[in-house]
Design an enzyme around this catalytic site. Structure first.
Site, PDB file in Angstrom:
ATOM      1  N   GLY A  18       0.887  -1.387  -0.027  1.00 30.73           N
ATOM      2  CA  GLY A  18      -0.066   0.227   0.029  1.00 30.73           C
ATOM      3  C   GLY A  18       0.725   1.565   0.060  1.00 30.73           C
ATOM      4  O   GLY A  18       2.129   2.104  -0.701  1.00 30.73           O
TER       5      GLY A  18
ATOM      6  N   ASP B 211       8.099  -3.652   8.175  1.00 32.24           N
ATOM      7  CA  ASP B 211       6.998  -3.901   8.380  1.00 32.24           C
ATOM      8  C   ASP B 211       6.972  -5.273   9.276  1.00 32.24           C
ATOM      9  O   ASP B 211       7.720  -5.903   9.305  1.00 32.24           O
ATOM     10  CB  ASP B 211       6.631  -4.058   6.674  1.00 32.24           C
TER      11      ASP B 211
ATOM     12  N   ASP C 163       8.031  -5.417  15.081  1.00 30.14           N
ATOM     13  CA  ASP C 163       6.815  -5.304  15.581  1.00 30.14           C
ATOM     14  C   ASP C 163       7.505  -3.951  16.228  1.00 30.14           C
ATOM     15  O   ASP C 163       7.968  -3.797  17.230  1.00 30.14           O
ATOM     16  CB  ASP C 163       6.724  -6.346  15.716  1.00 30.14           C
TER      17      ASP C 163
ATOM     18  N   ASN D 244       3.929   5.757   8.532  1.00 31.84           N
ATOM     19  CA  ASN D 244       2.328   5.234   8.209  1.00 31.84           C
ATOM     20  C   ASN D 244       1.856   3.891   8.563  1.00 31.84           C
ATOM     21  O   ASN D 244       0.842   3.693   7.686  1.00 31.84           O
ATOM     22  CB  ASN D 244       2.888   4.792   6.730  1.00 31.84           C
TER      23      ASN D 244
ATOM     24  N   SER E  44      -5.081  10.631   8.676  1.00 29.59           N
ATOM     25  CA  SER E  44      -6.095  10.530   7.427  1.00 29.59           C
ATOM     26  C   SER E  44      -7.621  10.574   7.680  1.00 29.59           C
ATOM     27  O   SER E  44      -7.627  11.718   8.313  1.00 29.59           O
ATOM     28  CB  SER E  44      -7.147   8.437   8.713  1.00 29.59           C
TER      29      SER E  44
ATOM     30  N   TYR F  87     -10.166   3.915  15.799  1.00 29.62           N
ATOM     31  CA  TYR F  87      -8.898   3.979  14.633  1.00 29.62           C
ATOM     32  C   TYR F  87      -8.759   5.577  14.750  1.00 29.62           C
ATOM     33  O   TYR F  87      -7.915   6.427  14.683  1.00 29.62           O
ATOM     34  CB  TYR F  87      -9.702   3.780  13.421  1.00 29.62           C
TER      35      TYR F  87
ATOM     36  N   LYS G  54      -6.138   8.169  15.232  1.00 30.42           N
ATOM     37  CA  LYS G  54      -4.552   9.265  14.150  1.00 30.42           C
ATOM     38  C   LYS G  54      -5.157  10.441  14.657  1.00 30.42           C
ATOM     39  O   LYS G  54      -4.320  11.179  14.333  1.00 30.42           O
ATOM     40  CB  LYS G  54      -6.154   8.666  12.890  1.00 30.42           C
TER      41      LYS G  54
ATOM     42  N   VAL H 111      -8.152   5.794  -1.284  1.00 32.00           N
ATOM     43  CA  VAL H 111      -6.645   4.911  -1.328  1.00 32.00           C
ATOM     44  C   VAL H 111      -7.645   3.223  -1.320  1.00 32.00           C
ATOM     45  O   VAL H 111      -7.225   2.188  -0.698  1.00 32.00           O
ATOM     46  CB  VAL H 111      -5.766   5.118  -0.893  1.00 32.00           C
TER      47      VAL H 111
END
Ligand code: ZN
Length: 647
Positions: free
Chosen positions: A411, A431, A451, A478, A531, A544, A548, A577
């Site tokens: 992504g 990641d 992690d 990100n 976001s 979420y 954010k 996206v």
């Protein structure tokens, strides 16, 4: 050193002398103790019919810009022998004129420019001529009684040429010294302080003579002791060193730290050992004459470099940048600098060979490099200066910078890491998904499974970034998770805490761990991927949206705190996206259906009616990290095709 000649491989090429030339050139190029990164050159003499059917005697000589390890047929420039032999008889010839005349004597104007040693190759009356800068040979000649030492090894089998500058005057000197000499009594030629030639009338003889001669030189040095040591780590000092060196170059640099036992052993030797000059003069273009010694400051290095320039210039030259290309760091090893990881690695490779050769020569009575004047002449050779005047080509906007991107296996994160790399940055991509290591690898990219909610793993990932590239300039925060939708009434504790851990707390810890290195960075910047849920939340995503929003607030505070230190912090609010891992075809179809739309309609359901891709977000992140946003911090930008609730 063993011959790598293979009769079966060679048999397939017998009909064509040029293909055999390519074959043994690659065998030489494969051996780093013979040649490194474009060093050395080879040739073959062969006749070819011209347009009118007349046979012309040609020298196929390595073209400039080609590397022996990977050279192809078209890497050899076909030059008329007659012209080259007449040029050897000229009394004087400026090297720039020589280069022009050699180009004009090519039978194929599309071929690369011939090596500056073309005339020298032409006057050696053998079909195949091989030239390398073998470590062992040069080390033996870089000693107080170097000539006697090398004569002891080879006796009358080779010609010995005192050092002269490469180019026309070297060809001329060899021409003069060999008038009336029967070349056929020789297998090779040693150029003191420079390298060795071997020759033969067939490819195998010339090649195997090189291997044989170099092996004999290696026997003199192979048992000599080499220092070793254990590296201490000081990543803060490494980042400060990178910053100081880039400051002198006026450009960001990648710093490659060599902490091998050999590098540390060398760094712990008496400091003057590294200050006598390079292994062979052509290394000076890459490494400069001497390295910086960490502990003495970069200002002093610059002052010494300018004094060296002033002592040696004829008044018509332009002083090159005074930045060191490598540093000797007692107790820690060595560090190589370049505007890309690849360039730094070239220097690191050269150093590894230089460090060994210096110690061999020390054991044989003392390392003695060429005089400062001789090195200067190569560093400021008109051919090199001419290249500088042409300019080094446009550099990419993020060239030499080091970026850390989280959530980079798919992504937006993956796109950010790819685009940062495409714009010139060296990238560490983190990641949870171990697949990131395959996506990002090579000299300028490192994918690491990590992690980020594990504090120790997070700290180690930041340390690895600095250890690998020498510092940190850009951070793209990100990583994140998008939890299943829940109304607040149904919200489980675990879901709430996990969203806060991943989407907020781990970012705060990451930023905290990065700040000390960003402070040492080149125009450092942080880009936070938040976001559309921050300015325009939706029902069912409290965990979420709150995380954010918290992250955005942290970014605003960071912009206030870090702005005075020159670190910019900006926020992107992407929306819709769909080319990311969470948006599978099934999820998309389901969601579109729920809104009574087709998938295409759903994807472009914004004011502008456009589809927003990960790459769009990544390009904006790159812009925010780069010079366009140099005076902007604390900004929040949507990237969503226009959202009426955000507008
Ligand atoms: Zn050479």
């Amino acid at each position: 050193m063993e011959s790598q000649w293979n009769d079966a491989e060679a048999a397939a090429l017998q009909a064509d002398p040029l293909r055999l030339r390519v074959y043994t050139s690659r065998l030489l190029g494969r051996e780093p103790s013979l040649v490194l990164h474009g060093g050395g050159n080879t040739s073959v003499k062969a006749s070819r019919p011209n347009l009118f059917g007349d046979e012309e005697e040609l020298l196929f000589v390595k073209g400039s810009g080609w590397d022996l390890a990977t050279i192809e047929d078209r890497g050899f420039a076909p030059v008329r022998m007659e012209t080259l032999l007449r040029m050897a008889k000229l009394e004087t010839l400026a090297d720039a004129d020589m280069v022009r005349a050699q180009k004009a004597a090519m039978t194929n104007p599309d071929a690369p420019a011939p090596s500056v040693e073309a005339i020298l190759h032409a006057i050696i009356p053998y079909r195949y001529v091989d030239h390398t800068h073998a470590d062992a040979v040069v080390a033996l000649t870089n000693t107080p009684d170097g000539e006697a030492r090398i004569r002891e090894v080879y006796g009358d089998r080779v010609l010995y040429i005192p050092y002269v500058m490469p180019g026309f005057i070297l060809a001329k000197e060899v021409y003069r010294l060999t008038q009336g000499v029967d070349w056929h009594q020789y297998e090779g030629m040693v150029l003191l302080h420079h390298g060795i030639f071997s020759f033969g009338d067939d490819a195998k003889t010339a090649y195997e003579r090189m291997i044989q001669l170099v092996t004999e030189a290696e026997r003199q040095v192979e048992k000599l002791p080499l220092a070793a040591g254990e590296a201490a780590e000081d990543l803060g000092a490494l980042a400060a060193l990178r910053k100081a060196v880039g400051g002198k170059l006026k450009a960001p640099v990648i710093a490659r730290w060599d902490r091998s036992p050999a590098a540390v052993g060398f760094a712990n030797l008496a400091p003057d050992v590294s200050q006598r000059g390079p292994l062979t003069p052509d290394h000076v273009i890459q490494t400069k004459r001497v390295p910086l010694i960490v502990g003495s400051d970069v200002e002093a290095y610059e002052a010494a470099y300018r004094a060296y320039f002033d002592r040696n210039t004829d008044g018509k030259l332009t002083c090159l940048d005074p930045a060191p290309r490598w540093a000797v760091w007692p107790g820690h090893g060595t560090v190589a600098f370049g505007t890309s990881a690849k360039k730094a690695d070239v220097i690191a490779d050269i150093n590894r060979h230089t460090m060994k050769a210096i110690q061999w020569a020390e054991a044989l009575g003392g390392w003695r490099a060429l005089s400062e004047k001789d090195i200067f002449e190569v560093e400021y050779w008109e051919l090199e200066q001419a290249k500088l005047k042409l300019g080094g080509g446009a550099s990419l906007p993020l060239q030499g910078k080091v970026a850390l991107v989280t959530g980079a296996a798919s992504g937006i994160g993956k796109a950010c890491a790819e685009r940062l790399r495409a714009h010139g940055a060296a990238v560490v991509a983190l990641d949870l998904n171990a697949g990131v290591a395959e996506l990002f690898n090579g000299p300028d990219a490192l994918g690491l499974a990590c992690d980020l909610t594990d504090r120790a793993a997070l700290d180690e990932a930041v340390a690895t970034t600095v250890r690998t590239f020498g510092g940190l300039d850009l951070l793209v925060c990100n990583h994140g998770i998008f939890p299943d939708g829940r109304s607040i009434a149904d919200l489980e504790d675990a879901l709430w805490s996990k969203s806060l851990d991943v989407n907020l707390t781990s970012h705060v810890y990451l930023l905290r761990a990065c700040v000390p290195y960003l402070e040492q960075g080149f125009t450092p910047a942080v880009v936070v991927i938040a976001s559309k849920n921050v300015p325009a939340p939706g029902p069912g995503q409290a965990a979420y949206s709150a995380a954010k929003a918290g992250l955005t607030q942290v970014a605003r505070v960071a912009a206030l705190e870090l702005g005075p230190k020159g670190i910019r912090v900006n926020v992107l609010h992407p929306n819709a996206v769909f080319d990311t891992a969470i948006w599978t075809d099934a999820v998309l179809a389901d969601r579109a259906k729920r809104y009574g739309m087709t998938v295409a309609q759903y994807k472009t359901n914004n004011v502008m009616g456009v589809e927003v891709t990960s790459r769009d977000v990544a390009e904006l992140a790159c812009a925010m990290a780069g010079p366009l946003f140099a005076k902007t911090t604390g900004a929040q930008l949507p990237v969503d095709g226009g959202n009426d609730r955000v507008i």
